[in-house]
Write a protein that holds these residues in place. Structure first.
Motif, short mmCIF file in Angstrom:
data_model
loop_
_atom_site.label_atom_id
_atom_site.label_comp_id
_atom_site.label_asym_id
_atom_site.label_seq_id
_atom_site.Cartn_x
_atom_site.Cartn_y
_atom_site.Cartn_z
N VAL A 89 0.88 -1.16 0.00
CA VAL A 89 0.00 0.00 0.00
C VAL A 89 0.92 1.21 0.00
CG1 VAL A 89 -1.62 1.37 1.37
CG2 VAL A 89 -1.85 -1.13 1.29
N ILE A 90 0.73 2.12 -0.95
CA ILE A 90 1.48 3.37 -0.95
C ILE A 90 0.51 4.46 -0.48
CG2 ILE A 90 2.72 5.10 -2.31
CD1 ILE A 90 3.53 2.83 -4.22
N LEU A 91 0.80 5.01 0.69
CA LEU A 91 -0.03 6.10 1.20
C LEU A 91 0.41 7.41 0.56
CD1 LEU A 91 -0.47 5.38 5.00
CD2 LEU A 91 -2.25 5.58 3.29
N ALA A 92 -0.57 8.14 0.07
CA ALA A 92 -0.31 9.43 -0.57
C ALA A 92 -0.92 10.55 0.25
CB ALA A 92 -0.90 9.44 -1.98
N ASP A 93 -0.18 11.62 0.38
CA ASP A 93 -0.63 12.83 1.06
C ASP A 93 -0.68 13.91 -0.01
OD1 ASP A 93 -0.84 15.21 2.48
OD2 ASP A 93 0.73 14.71 3.93
N THR A 94 -1.88 14.44 -0.30
CA THR A 94 -2.00 15.41 -1.39
C THR A 94 -1.24 16.70 -1.12
OG1 THR A 94 -4.10 16.26 -0.54
CG2 THR A 94 -4.20 14.49 -2.20
N ARG A 95 -0.86 16.95 0.13
CA ARG A 95 -0.05 18.12 0.45
C ARG A 95 1.39 17.94 0.00
NH1 ARG A 95 -1.20 17.95 6.75
NH2 ARG A 95 -0.45 15.86 6.20
N ARG A 96 1.79 16.67 -0.18
CA ARG A 96 3.16 16.33 -0.53
C ARG A 96 3.15 15.15 -1.51
NH1 ARG A 96 6.79 17.51 4.20
NH2 ARG A 96 7.88 15.63 3.63
N LEU A 97 2.40 15.27 -2.57
CA LEU A 97 2.19 14.16 -3.49
C LEU A 97 3.48 13.64 -4.11
CD1 LEU A 97 -0.19 12.47 -4.37
CD2 LEU A 97 -0.52 14.00 -6.30
N ALA A 98 4.42 14.52 -4.38
CA ALA A 98 5.69 14.10 -4.99
C ALA A 98 6.45 13.11 -4.11
CB ALA A 98 6.56 15.31 -5.29
N ASP A 99 6.15 13.08 -2.81
CA ASP A 99 6.83 12.14 -1.91
C ASP A 99 6.48 10.69 -2.22
OD1 ASP A 99 7.83 14.39 -0.72
OD2 ASP A 99 6.86 14.07 1.23
N CYS A 100 5.46 10.45 -3.05
CA CYS A 100 5.08 9.09 -3.44
C CYS A 100 5.98 8.51 -4.52
CB CYS A 100 3.66 9.06 -3.99
SG CYS A 100 2.40 9.31 -2.78
N PHE A 101 6.61 9.37 -5.30
CA PHE A 101 7.38 8.88 -6.45
C PHE A 101 8.42 7.82 -6.09
CE2 PHE A 101 5.95 12.84 -8.65
CZ PHE A 101 5.30 12.20 -9.69
N PRO A 102 9.21 7.99 -5.03
CA PRO A 102 10.17 6.93 -4.72
C PRO A 102 9.52 5.58 -4.43
CG PRO A 102 10.76 8.95 -3.57
CD PRO A 102 9.39 9.16 -4.17
N SER A 103 8.38 5.58 -3.75
CA SER A 103 7.69 4.32 -3.47
C SER A 103 7.15 3.69 -4.75
CB SER A 103 6.54 4.54 -2.49
OG SER A 103 7.00 5.02 -1.26
N VAL A 104 6.51 4.50 -5.59
CA VAL A 104 5.99 4.00 -6.86
C VAL A 104 7.13 3.42 -7.70
CG1 VAL A 104 4.91 4.66 -9.06
CG2 VAL A 104 3.97 5.53 -6.89
N ASP A 105 8.22 4.16 -7.83
CA ASP A 105 9.37 3.68 -8.61
C ASP A 105 9.91 2.38 -8.05
OD1 ASP A 105 9.17 5.90 -10.24
OD2 ASP A 105 10.81 6.99 -9.27
N TYR A 106 10.05 2.31 -6.73
CA TYR A 106 10.61 1.13 -6.09
C TYR A 106 9.78 -0.12 -6.40
CZ TYR A 106 12.32 -2.04 -2.50
OH TYR A 106 12.83 -3.14 -1.84
N PHE A 107 8.47 -0.04 -6.18
CA PHE A 107 7.63 -1.22 -6.38
C PHE A 107 7.44 -1.55 -7.85
CE2 PHE A 107 6.39 0.15 -2.05
CZ PHE A 107 6.95 -0.93 -1.39
N GLU A 108 7.44 -0.55 -8.73
CA GLU A 108 7.38 -0.84 -10.17
C GLU A 108 8.65 -1.59 -10.59
OE1 GLU A 108 4.49 2.58 -12.09
OE2 GLU A 108 6.65 2.95 -12.07
#
Length: 195
Positions: free
Chosen positions: A108-127
């Protein structure tokens, strides 16, 4: 009294799930909200040593941070036990992700719309790992709201990756996210190779 082999109680299937995302996205909160046992936490107090290292923009009230992992457990009937591993969100602790991800069903990748760019490392890692994942937009009070298609576009996600709204503080909401991940992973495993 001895049990015949067929009468022995069957042990539940263990399923390992990661809860990832950026710094302050709600990973520790989600694991704590949904775990049926008191979660194991490896949190440390934020100190002045993090100045210039930890970006507290939009999470100024944050006082602690996970330095290794969070751990919780959920039993689903007699058939399954979900083991939840919350990952640290800060780059300096990412070295533990490989160990935590080993043998996992998905994330599960939790996203915070105040800091959405912080999700990119998690998305990249799991992809890169080929690990199934879902994105759960944690609905913080006062945070900007976006349509899920806008979040998908911003994170450059395939239409096949589920995106869900959630409140990581609430057990039922967090449980629904975990169910979505298990279903998504099962669909991917059922697909023919190369499709």
């Amino acid at each position: 009294m001895a049990f015949a082999r067929s009468e022995r109680p069957r042990l539940p299937t263990a399923i390992k799930i990661l809860v990832a995302g950026g710094f302050g996205a709600g990973k520790t909160t989600m694991v704590g909200a949904v775990s049926e046992t008191r979660p194991l936490r490896t949190e440390e107090v934020l100190t002045d040593r993090g100045i210039g290292v930890d970006d507290l923009t939009s999470v100024e009230a944050k006082r602690t941070t996970t330095v290794a992992m969070d751990f919780g457990r959920i039993t689903l009937g007699n058939d399954y036990v979900l083991y939840l591993f919350g990952t640290p969100g800060q780059e300096r602790f990412w070295f533990v992700w490989d160990e935590l991800a080993e043998g996992s069903l998905g994330a599960v990748i939790l996203a915070d719309t105040r800091r959405l760019a912080d999700c990119f490392p998690s998305v990249d890692y799991f992809e890169r790992r080929g690990t199934p994942f879902v994105v759960a937009v944690n609905c913080f009070e006062g945070a900007p709201t976006f349509e899920l298609d806008e979040v998908r576009l911003a994170l450059q996600l395939s239409p096949s990756i589920p995106i869900i709204l959630c409140d990581a503080r609430k057990r039922e909401s967090s449980r629904e996210v975990l169910i979505a991940l298990v279903k998504h992973s099962a669909r991917l495993r059922a697909e023919p190779v190369g499709s």
